[in-house]
Design an enzyme around this catalytic site. Structure first.
Site, PDB file in Angstrom:
ATOM      1  N   HIS A 152       0.846  -1.180  -0.007  1.00 31.62           N
ATOM      2  CA  HIS A 152       0.226  -0.021   0.042  1.00 31.62           C
ATOM      3  C   HIS A 152       0.902   1.289   0.111  1.00 31.62           C
ATOM      4  O   HIS A 152       0.324   2.220  -0.002  1.00 31.62           O
ATOM      5  CB  HIS A 152      -0.872   0.118   1.243  1.00 31.62           C
ATOM      6  CG  HIS A 152      -1.883  -1.044   1.196  1.00 31.62           C
ATOM      7  ND1 HIS A 152      -2.756  -1.225   0.169  1.00 31.62           N
ATOM      8  CD2 HIS A 152      -2.388  -1.916   2.231  1.00 31.62           C
ATOM      9  CE1 HIS A 152      -3.489  -2.319   0.477  1.00 31.62           C
ATOM     10  NE2 HIS A 152      -3.159  -2.825   1.657  1.00 31.62           N
ATOM     11  N   ASP A 164      -4.183 -13.008   3.570  1.00 28.30           N
ATOM     12  CA  ASP A 164      -5.351 -12.579   4.169  1.00 28.30           C
ATOM     13  C   ASP A 164      -6.677 -13.045   3.488  1.00 28.30           C
ATOM     14  O   ASP A 164      -7.649 -12.509   3.838  1.00 28.30           O
ATOM     15  CB  ASP A 164      -5.298 -11.077   4.493  1.00 28.30           C
ATOM     16  CG  ASP A 164      -4.717 -10.254   3.339  1.00 28.30           C
ATOM     17  OD1 ASP A 164      -4.256 -10.863   2.477  1.00 28.30           O
ATOM     18  OD2 ASP A 164      -4.394  -9.147   3.760  1.00 28.30           O
ATOM     19  N   ASP A 172      -2.644 -10.611  -2.229  1.00 30.71           N
ATOM     20  CA  ASP A 172      -3.220 -10.016  -1.009  1.00 30.71           C
ATOM     21  C   ASP A 172      -4.751  -9.748  -1.220  1.00 30.71           C
ATOM     22  O   ASP A 172      -5.367  -9.625  -2.267  1.00 30.71           O
ATOM     23  CB  ASP A 172      -2.534  -8.844  -0.533  1.00 30.71           C
ATOM     24  CG  ASP A 172      -2.596  -8.380   1.068  1.00 30.71           C
ATOM     25  OD1 ASP A 172      -2.127  -8.709   1.690  1.00 30.71           O
ATOM     26  OD2 ASP A 172      -4.073  -7.810   1.088  1.00 30.71           O
ATOM     27  N   HIS A 221      -6.297  -7.423  -0.157  1.00 29.15           N
ATOM     28  CA  HIS A 221      -6.414  -5.809  -0.597  1.00 29.15           C
ATOM     29  C   HIS A 221      -5.700  -5.531  -1.801  1.00 29.15           C
ATOM     30  O   HIS A 221      -4.512  -6.166  -2.080  1.00 29.15           O
ATOM     31  CB  HIS A 221      -6.047  -4.968   0.577  1.00 29.15           C
ATOM     32  CG  HIS A 221      -6.850  -5.286   1.865  1.00 29.15           C
ATOM     33  ND1 HIS A 221      -5.977  -5.977   2.687  1.00 29.15           N
ATOM     34  CD2 HIS A 221      -7.844  -4.849   2.273  1.00 29.15           C
ATOM     35  CE1 HIS A 221      -6.798  -5.942   3.914  1.00 29.15           C
ATOM     36  NE2 HIS A 221      -8.002  -5.445   3.699  1.00 29.15           N
TER      37      HIS A 221
END
Length: 340
Positions: free
Chosen positions: A158, A282, A193, A195
């Protein structure tokens, strides 16, 4: 297969997290390290120490003023706030194409996308060595290893060139990919991931020498919200060199593997010579973020699919948070990758 890690990465121990108007304990606990090392050991990996590559590979992607901010902001802020525990923004810059202020509070707001990246006295040491861990993994690939796992913590996908967010400070996967590119490789970054890898996308969006792919929950209703749509395909020379595969929340293993097949097809068509996997765990059905429904056995299938490309693979740890299956998910993924 090696697992790369440096003990200084445990030093980042963030406390602050804001959720639904309440301050709660930050999700990125240093206890994750023990679980991930357990998972790597159970997969038969050999533990290897990280090697210091200095600041230059970090500055290949991140601006000097941002790196200086990360390194000094805690001490500078503590001069005016003697009882300071953590640096957390009280405001966020609405526009970064503005005058740049060296006042501490202004810098904190400029260099943060949200409040999830507290910086305490020892955070920089962990952040720095997390990037060095990814670089050491890249060195292993350059030395002829076909598989390597960099246990980078804190995570990185990120992080933009000069903005932290989502528990991420330096873009470890991007730093490793750029290092590999500078040493003759044609890298693809495959982000698995839960996200979207918005920082990675932002760094390489106008480039055609690193192909970026992300499989993630549809950001219309999931972090990072403002990036990760299928229509975001790059710009300028990078047009067509960014692939987003947003998935409906709750997508299971079969749905995930179907999207992964499309990603792998395009990596092959790109002519990649190495794959850097931004390795989130995740997407698991029991992860605290509850985005996708990949099973523990499903991670082995993901690993085998990636390995079937027949390319060197550097896996760089991203998300995956405290829950009973965390170490088993890593063992499963690495086992599948090694068996391909």
């Amino acid at each position: 297969m090696k697992v790369i890690f440096d003990e200084k990465q445990r030093l980042h121990d963030p406390r602050f997290r804001l959720q639904d108007g309440k301050v709660i304990l930050n999700t990125d606990r240093p206890e994750r390290v023990a679980e991930l090392l357990k998972g790597a050991k159970n997969a038969g990996l050999e533990l290897t120490d990280s090697v210091d590559h200095g600041m230059a590979p970090l500055a290949a992607l991140h601006t000097p003023r941002y790196l200086a901010f990360l390194r000094t902001i805690y001490d500078r802020r503590k001069e005016t706030v003697p009882d300071l525990e953590e640096v957390v923004p009280s405001r966020i810059s609405p526009d970064r194409k503005v005058h740049y202020s060296y006042e501490t509070e202004a810098q904190i707001g400029y260099h943060n996308a949200d409040t999830s990246c507290p910086i305490s006295a020892h955070s920089w040491n962990a952040i720095y060595w997390s990037a060095q861990t990814a670089l050491t993994g890249a060195d292993a690939i350059l030395a002829g290893e076909t598989r390597c796992y960099a246990l980078s913590r804190p995570s990185g996908h990120h992080a933009y060139p000069e903005v932290a967010g989502g528990f991420c400070f330096l873009n470890n996967s991007g730093i490793a990919a750029e290092y590999l590119r500078a040493h003759g490789h044609r890298p693809a970054i495959l982000d698995i991931d839960v996200h979207h890898g918005n920082g990675t996308q932002g760094i390489f969006y106008a480039r055609d020498d690193v192909f970026t792919i992300s499989l993630h929950v549809d950001p219309a209703g999931f972090y990072p919200y403002y990036a990760g749509g299928a229509q975001e395909t790059g710009e300028g020379r990078g047009f067509g060199y960014n692939l987003n595969l947003p998935l409906a929340r709750g997508t299971d293993t079969e749905g995930y593997l179907k999207a992964l097949d499309r990603a792998l097809e395009q990596i092959s068509a790109y002519g990649a010579t190495v794959v850097v996997v931004a390795q989130g765990l995740d997407a698991h059905e029991d992860d605290p973020f509850q985005g996708l429904k990949v099973t523990t056995e499903g991670f082995a299938r993901i690993g085998r699919a990636i390995g079937s490309l027949g390319l060197p693979v550097l896996s760089v740890q991203e998300g995956g948070y405290m829950q009973p299956c965390l170490h088993a998910n890593l063992t499963s993924l690495l086992g599948g990758l090694q068996s391909a």
